[in-house]
Write an enzyme that holds these catalytic residues in place. Structure first.
Site, short mmCIF file in Angstrom:
data_model
loop_
_atom_site.label_atom_id
_atom_site.label_comp_id
_atom_site.label_asym_id
_atom_site.label_seq_id
_atom_site.Cartn_x
_atom_site.Cartn_y
_atom_site.Cartn_z
N SER A 77 33.09 37.94 39.29
CA SER A 77 32.06 36.96 38.90
C SER A 77 32.63 35.56 38.74
CB SER A 77 31.40 37.40 37.59
OG SER A 77 30.75 38.62 37.79
N HIS A 254 28.22 48.59 36.54
CA HIS A 254 29.54 49.10 36.14
C HIS A 254 29.42 50.44 35.41
CE1 HIS A 254 32.14 45.80 37.30
NE2 HIS A 254 31.33 44.93 36.72
MG MG Z 1 28.19 37.08 34.83
ZN ZN Z 2 31.02 42.85 37.17
#
Ligand code: MG
Ligand code: ZN
Length: 357
Positions: A77, A254
């Protein structure tokens, strides 16, 4: 090129959006919405869970971005958000720095220098990789306290997220909440306090570290934060740059947790609805909605739009490297059709703003 433009204009006029009626070419406001970990399957799980429709479908232009990091096929990210915020491909973990570690100005900083109002809203710590990449320059996403300090190096008008402890309870003993107060920020520690703020600068901490998931007590804080953010930033006559993140779609991926993804997707979509209501009325706002990457190698294997039932499967607990959809609305939105690298989203947004540097 000219023919294509005329065709798009004709198409736009036929559906009569306000910005096309007003013949606005360059938007005053850009609102970038990032659903962390939001691939096509996550969107479709949310759409199915929401009985077959989402506000996202109100976005007329769709493209795709390729999101490989400078040092990896699968991005994280930090590199993903830095591509959007700075226009560079960088290494996983990098916050607002290029592949060699050099700081690169972010679109939020450039907007601020041009007199626009700026804001960041997230359903995770405001120092977390995605929001951090728009305001901070650090070699690693794990440096939350250094990232928090970088907020004070800017004049951001509004931020709403978690991460209070990285400002107030630091190893170096500094109390950055006091520093924010002395710089005329109103401090809010709950969504109710956020909603009481009607003007001026706002720093809001809705959690000591990370907010809970939607169904574990966070509820509609993102929608309410979005409403307040738009109200406060729209008063700047020069315009605004606002980034809003649905942070936890990624965490559902996740966790290989389909229900988590569906809940977070629908919550993010409610914020999308508020932003589009604003943009449609305003007529001077470019809205971009995308994700940094897909998470979970998720697929939707069974569903029922009548009951909202969704059954998904996962191939990994990590991110994957597939293309990610980009949705656009408003003046400049036609530039977001096609397939392109993730960092060109920065350049497309900058071209839309057309700042004189
Ligand atoms: Mg994020
Ligand atoms: Zn992630």
């Amino acid at each position: 090129m000219k023919k294509r433009y005329l065709f798009l204009l004709a198409l736009s006029l036929s559906t009569s959006p306000t910005w096309a009626q007003k013949k606005v070419k360059n938007p005053k406001n850009i609102i970038l919405m990032i659903g962390d970990g939001m691939g096509v399957s996550q969107i479709y799980a949310g759409m199915t869970g929401n009985f077959g429709q989402l506000n996202l479908e109100r976005m007329p232009v769709v493209g795709f971005h390729k999101n490989q990091a400078s040092n990896a096929f699968v991005t994280d990210s930090a590199a993903g958000a830095t591509a959007f915020s700075c226009g560079v491909k960088t290494y996983n973990g990098a916050i607002g720095v290029d592949a060699s570690g050099n700081p690169v100005p972010t679109i939020l900083e450039i907007a601020e220098q041009n007199g626009l109002a700026t804001g960041l809203i997230a359903t995770c710590s405001i120092t977390h990789a995605t929001p951090a990449s728009f305001i901070s320059h650090q070699p690693s996403r794990s440096l939350d306290e250094d990232i928090a300090k970088d907020f004070l190096a800017t004049d951001i008008d509004l931020f709403i997220g978690g991460g209070r402890k990285f400002f107030a309870n630091r190893k170096d003993g500094l109390n950055l909440v006091d520093s924010l107060k002395s710089r005329n920020y109103q401090i809010a520690n709950s969504i109710e306090e956020v909603q009481q703020v009607k003007s001026g600068k706002l720093a809001a901490f809705l959690a000591d570290e990370q907010q809970p998931r939607f169904s574990a007590g966070r509820g509609d804080e993102l929608v309410k934060s979005t409403e307040v953010g738009l109200e406060l930033l729209k008063t700047n006559k020069k315009g605004m740059f606002l980034m809003i993140e649905g942070s936890q779609i990624d965490w559902g991926g996740h966790g290989n947790d389909t229900q988590y993804i569906v809940e977070e997707m629908i919550d993010f979509d409610k914020a999308i609805g508020k932003v589009l209501d604003f943009a449609e009325k305003d007529g001077n706002t470019l809205v971009i909605i995308t994700a940094d990457h897909e998470t979970g190698g998720f697929s939707v294997n069974k569903g029922d739009t009548k009951t909202g039932m969704v059954e998904g499967k996962f191939t990994t607990g990590s991110h994957t490297g597939v293309m990610i959809p980009v949705f656009a609305y408003g003046p400049g939105s036609d530039k977001f059709a096609g397939i392109y690298e993730n960092n060109t989203i920065f350049h497309k947004m900058m071209a839309a703003f057309r700042f004189k540097n």
